[in-house]
Design a protein around this motif. Structure first.
Motif, short mmCIF file in Angstrom:
data_model
loop_
_atom_site.label_atom_id
_atom_site.label_comp_id
_atom_site.label_asym_id
_atom_site.label_seq_id
_atom_site.Cartn_x
_atom_site.Cartn_y
_atom_site.Cartn_z
N PRO A 59 0.72 -1.18 0.00
CA PRO A 59 -0.07 -0.05 0.14
C PRO A 59 0.86 1.30 0.02
N GLY A 60 0.14 2.29 -0.41
CA GLY A 60 1.05 3.62 -0.40
C GLY A 60 0.92 4.37 -1.61
N GLN A 61 1.35 5.67 -1.47
CA GLN A 61 1.52 6.41 -2.68
C GLN A 61 2.34 5.97 -3.84
N GLY A 62 1.69 5.58 -5.23
CA GLY A 62 2.37 5.09 -6.19
C GLY A 62 2.02 3.46 -6.28
N SER A 63 1.32 2.98 -5.36
CA SER A 63 1.06 1.55 -5.25
C SER A 63 0.17 1.11 -6.64
N PRO A 64 0.10 -0.16 -7.20
CA PRO A 64 -0.43 -0.65 -7.97
C PRO A 64 -1.94 -0.88 -7.70
N GLU A 65 -2.11 -0.67 -6.43
CA GLU A 65 -3.56 -1.14 -6.19
C GLU A 65 -4.54 -0.42 -6.64
N PRO A 66 -4.78 0.84 -7.15
CA PRO A 66 -5.82 1.40 -7.77
C PRO A 66 -6.11 0.80 -9.23
N PHE A 67 -4.76 0.46 -9.79
CA PHE A 67 -4.70 -0.18 -11.22
C PHE A 67 -5.85 -1.31 -11.10
N TYR A 68 -5.10 -2.37 -10.03
CA TYR A 68 -5.76 -3.79 -9.79
C TYR A 68 -7.16 -3.42 -9.39
N ARG A 69 -7.67 -2.48 -8.45
CA ARG A 69 -9.14 -2.52 -8.13
C ARG A 69 -9.96 -1.88 -9.48
N GLY A 70 -9.39 -1.24 -10.30
CA GLY A 70 -10.05 -0.38 -11.35
C GLY A 70 -10.31 -1.86 -12.43
N PHE A 71 -9.31 -2.65 -12.32
CA PHE A 71 -9.69 -3.96 -13.15
C PHE A 71 -10.67 -4.82 -12.59
N GLY A 72 -10.82 -4.73 -11.05
CA GLY A 72 -12.12 -5.61 -10.67
C GLY A 72 -11.63 -6.26 -9.53
N PHE A 73 -10.55 -6.25 -9.33
CA PHE A 73 -9.89 -7.10 -7.72
C PHE A 73 -10.46 -6.27 -6.73
N VAL A 74 -10.92 -6.89 -5.71
CA VAL A 74 -11.44 -6.28 -4.28
C VAL A 74 -10.47 -6.87 -3.20
N PRO A 75 -10.02 -6.22 -2.26
CA PRO A 75 -9.45 -6.32 -1.03
C PRO A 75 -10.29 -7.47 -0.30
N THR A 76 -9.47 -8.61 0.26
CA THR A 76 -9.96 -9.54 1.00
C THR A 76 -10.18 -9.28 2.34
#
Length: 158
Positions: free
Chosen positions: A122-139
């Protein structure tokens, strides 16, 4: 633009060109290099590493590595885990990341998989927004390295 890619096996003939694919320096804390990915794959055969170079025409633009149909256990998520997704610095912003994931999803669905897991720092610059935009959701889980675990329901993808 809709990126057209091919997933290509890595051989002695293309290894150096694939290893040369690097992310932006600011992203290096989030994504390990191709060379380091090879080391991780060798050190963790129980993870059943499956990896491919990503090409656009004759140009290597990225790299992808998964745990392929592994048995989950301590420190090992699965059965399908996106271990590494890397798009070279000069090729980012052109749709390659999404194209790679679409290709991976098609392969996994053909293999009978129902979900794909991944993790990210997590953090500034993380790929998390990209993954979430693709449809991944946090478990709601975090791994031993402090990475957020994300899940993609393959049934939700075309």
């Amino acid at each position: 633009m809709s990126a057209q890619i091919r997933l290509v096996e890595i051989t002695d003939a293309n290894r150096d060109a694939v290893v040369a694919v690097r992310v932006h320096p600011a992203q290096e804390r989030f994504v390990a290099s191709v060379e380091k990915s090879f080391v991780h794959a060798r050190e963790s055969p129980e993870a059943k590493p499956w990896f491919r170079a990503v090409y656009d025409g004759d140009v290597p633009v990225g790299f992808v590595m998964l745990s392929w149909n592994t048995v989950p256990g301590p420190g090992l998520l699965g059965p399908y885990f996106l271990w590494r997704l890397l798009v070279g610095a000069g090729h980012q912003g052109r749709g390659y990341g999404r194209a790679i994931l679409n290709e991976v999803v098609a392969l996994l669905k053909a293999a009978g998989a129902t979900e794909l897991l991944t993790s990210c720092v997590p953090g500034q610059g993380s790929p998390e927004p990209f993954y979430r935009g693709f449809g991944f959701v946090p478990t709601g889980e975090v791994d031993d390295d402090g990475e957020v675990i994300l899940r993609l329901d393959l049934g939700s993808r075309p």
